[in-house]
Scaffold this active site. Structure first.
Site, mmCIF file in Angstrom:
data_model
loop_
_atom_site.group_PDB
_atom_site.id
_atom_site.type_symbol
_atom_site.label_atom_id
_atom_site.label_comp_id
_atom_site.label_asym_id
_atom_site.label_seq_id
_atom_site.Cartn_x
_atom_site.Cartn_y
_atom_site.Cartn_z
ATOM 1 N N ASP A 1 32.219 17.235 30.431
ATOM 2 C CA ASP A 1 32.603 17.916 29.261
ATOM 3 C C ASP A 1 34.079 18.564 30.464
ATOM 4 O OD1 ASP A 1 33.412 20.828 27.974
ATOM 5 O OD2 ASP A 1 31.690 21.454 27.181
ATOM 6 N N ARG B 1 40.816 22.089 40.231
ATOM 7 C CA ARG B 1 40.541 23.150 41.869
ATOM 8 C C ARG B 1 40.280 21.685 42.147
ATOM 9 N NH1 ARG B 1 37.660 28.700 39.616
ATOM 10 N NH2 ARG B 1 36.383 26.960 39.041
ATOM 11 N N TYR C 1 47.195 28.301 20.286
ATOM 12 C CA TYR C 1 46.904 27.013 21.080
ATOM 13 C C TYR C 1 48.441 27.240 21.615
ATOM 14 C CZ TYR C 1 47.933 21.437 21.243
ATOM 15 O OH TYR C 1 48.620 20.499 21.718
ATOM 16 N N LYS D 1 48.900 26.163 25.683
ATOM 17 C CA LYS D 1 50.021 25.824 26.417
ATOM 18 C C LYS D 1 51.255 25.390 27.338
ATOM 19 C CE LYS D 1 47.865 21.868 24.480
ATOM 20 N NZ LYS D 1 47.380 20.753 25.480
ATOM 21 N N VAL E 1 52.169 13.283 17.526
ATOM 22 C CA VAL E 1 51.602 12.189 18.032
ATOM 23 C C VAL E 1 50.599 11.801 16.828
ATOM 24 C CG1 VAL E 1 50.421 10.534 20.172
ATOM 25 C CG2 VAL E 1 51.962 11.867 19.972
HETATM 26 N N1 LIG Z 1 48.276 14.339 18.625
HETATM 27 C C1 LIG Z 1 49.094 14.805 19.217
HETATM 28 O O1 LIG Z 1 50.475 15.232 18.349
HETATM 29 C C2 LIG Z 1 49.908 16.341 19.848
HETATM 30 C C3 LIG Z 1 51.120 16.340 20.382
HETATM 31 C C4 LIG Z 1 51.129 17.916 21.391
HETATM 32 C C5 LIG Z 1 50.511 17.857 22.247
HETATM 33 N N2 LIG Z 1 48.476 17.179 22.138
HETATM 34 C C6 LIG Z 1 48.294 16.758 23.002
HETATM 35 O O2 LIG Z 1 47.698 15.826 24.046
HETATM 36 C C7 LIG Z 1 46.501 15.747 24.419
HETATM 37 C C8 LIG Z 1 45.038 14.915 23.802
HETATM 38 O O3 LIG Z 1 45.063 15.218 22.023
HETATM 39 P P1 LIG Z 1 45.144 13.973 21.043
HETATM 40 O O4 LIG Z 1 45.908 13.997 20.097
HETATM 41 O O5 LIG Z 1 45.016 12.896 21.999
HETATM 42 O O6 LIG Z 1 43.590 14.277 20.737
HETATM 43 P P2 LIG Z 1 42.575 13.518 20.562
HETATM 44 O O7 LIG Z 1 41.787 14.249 19.617
HETATM 45 O O8 LIG Z 1 42.411 11.662 19.339
HETATM 46 O O9 LIG Z 1 41.681 13.899 22.107
HETATM 47 C C9 LIG Z 1 41.498 14.192 22.308
HETATM 48 C C10 LIG Z 1 39.952 13.918 23.231
HETATM 49 O O10 LIG Z 1 39.928 15.131 24.243
HETATM 50 C C11 LIG Z 1 37.820 15.392 23.862
HETATM 51 N N3 LIG Z 1 37.793 16.257 24.552
HETATM 52 C C12 LIG Z 1 37.481 17.476 23.627
HETATM 53 N N4 LIG Z 1 37.364 18.528 24.598
HETATM 54 C C13 LIG Z 1 37.095 17.808 25.516
HETATM 55 C C14 LIG Z 1 36.626 18.396 26.915
HETATM 56 N N5 LIG Z 1 36.182 19.491 26.386
HETATM 57 N N6 LIG Z 1 36.178 17.937 27.346
HETATM 58 C C15 LIG Z 1 36.082 16.634 28.041
HETATM 59 N N7 LIG Z 1 37.040 15.853 26.763
HETATM 60 C C16 LIG Z 1 37.326 17.188 25.563
HETATM 61 C C17 LIG Z 1 37.582 14.208 22.871
HETATM 62 O O11 LIG Z 1 36.795 14.407 22.963
HETATM 63 C C18 LIG Z 1 38.541 13.436 22.391
HETATM 64 O O12 LIG Z 1 38.464 12.368 22.539
HETATM 65 C C19 LIG Z 1 45.447 17.489 24.721
HETATM 66 O O13 LIG Z 1 45.527 18.638 25.447
HETATM 67 C C20 LIG Z 1 47.044 18.030 22.615
HETATM 68 O O14 LIG Z 1 46.982 19.657 22.995
HETATM 69 C C21 LIG Z 1 48.625 16.593 20.515
#
Ligand SMILES: NC(=O)c1ccc[n+]([C@@H]2O[C@H](COP(=O)([O-])OP(=O)(O)OC[C@H]3O[C@@H](n4cnc5c(N)ncnc54)[C@H](O)[C@@H]3O)[C@@H](O)[C@H]2O)c1
Length: 251
Positions: A66, A124, A156, A160, A189
């Site tokens: 985590d 950090r 959110y 960000k 995405v």
């Molecule tokens: N998908 C989009 O459209 C989009 C757009 C802008 C930004 N983002 C950012 O991209 C990043 C990845 O998102 P994604 O879309 O691939 O999501 P996703 O949910 O497919 O993947 C996120 C992963 O992070 C893991 N995770 C969550 N909390 C955690 C924790 N406390 N410790 C360790 N792992 C943890 C989850 O288990 C998951 O496998 C995020 O920071 C999200 O805010 C995504």
């Protein structure tokens, strides 16, 4: 997009990737391993990490951890070993699109704990190693919500923007130590991230902006942007926030 794999781009390098079990983090971890890197693949979900493909030029070291836990972060650093070339802070969670007048403490805390505290804590932990080495790169995943107010709810969006603050502060502070810190701001995405609608006002206002949002892309497209900033290909770039959004930020 067709990935153009450069087999040795990350050869001999150890790269920590958080959120490596799904979506953008998984695509980034895969790309780095295909390009010869040793990936410390961090995710809170053991289920997400079990089926990481083995066939790659590099190596996967899956760590169930985590990013908000100091104890877990210590295990990640131990697994990485003496030299940490790069860190990709990808793990993140979405809010429920609530404006500030309706946001619950639970949503605010969950989003800030993962998206801001998690990013800060990993940085950090890693930065002292990079200072000692005299090199290193960090890429933080922000969002279109770091650039505008219409992409998500208050929690959110604020989280960000904080990721961008962490990025530019660190780029400035550690540039002279040979460390580069940049951010990518993805547009839509196709991933496992969950969007919920906890507010009628939030739904109405966010949906009103949908006509200018480009089509969603595969996570490998974001992996290309993130690995560019992690690699030597971006040697002269420090403190940048790179929109990888199909032009959404130009609208
Ligand atoms: N998908 C989009 O459209 C989009 C757009 C802008 C930004 N983002 C950012 O991209 C990043 C990845 O998102 P994604 O879309 O691939 O999501 P996703 O949910 O497919 O993947 C996120 C992963 O992070 C893991 N995770 C969550 N909390 C955690 C924790 N406390 N410790 C360790 N792992 C943890 C989850 O288990 C998951 O496998 C995020 O920071 C999200 O805010 C995504």
């Amino acid at each position: 997009m067709t990935e153009r794999i450069e087999p040795a781009r990350f050869a001999g390098q150890t790269v920590i990737v958080t959120g490596a079990g799904s979506g953008i983090g998984r695509a980034t971890a895969l790309r780095i391993a295909r390009e010869g890197g040793r990936v410390i693949a961090v995710d809170i979900s053991p289920h997400n990490l079990v089926d990481m493909p083995g066939a790659a030029a590099g190596e996967f070291v899956p760590i169930v951890a985590d990013v908000t836990s100091e104890v877990d972060i210590s295990r990640v650093i131990d697994a990485a070993g003496d030299r940490i070339n790069a860190l990709a802070n990808v793990a993140g969670v979405m809010d429920d699109m609530t404006p500030v007048g309706e946001v619950s403490d639970a949503v605010w805390q969950r989003v800030f704990t993962v998206n801001v505290d998690g990013v800060m804590k990993l940085m950090r932990a890693v930065i002292p190693h990079m200072i000692e080495q005299g090199f290193g790169t960090v890429v933080n995943v922000a969002s279109e919500a770091a650039l505008r107010g219409s992409a998500a709810g208050a929690a959110y969006t604020a989280s960000k923007h904080a990721v961008v603050g962490l990025t530019v502060s660190s780029a400035y502070m550690y540039g002279p130590s040979g460390i580069r810190v940049n951010a990518v701001a993805p547009g839509p995405v196709r991933t496992g991230i969950e969007t919920t609608w906890g507010s009628e006002l939030g739904k109405q206002r966010v949906r009103a902006s949908h006509s200018i949002i480009p089509k969603s892309v595969d996570a490998s497209v974001l992996a290309a942007s993130i690995t560019f900033l992690l690699s030597e290909d971006s040697a002269n770039i420090n403190g940048a926030v790179l929109p990888s959004d199909g032009g959404w930020s130009a609208a």
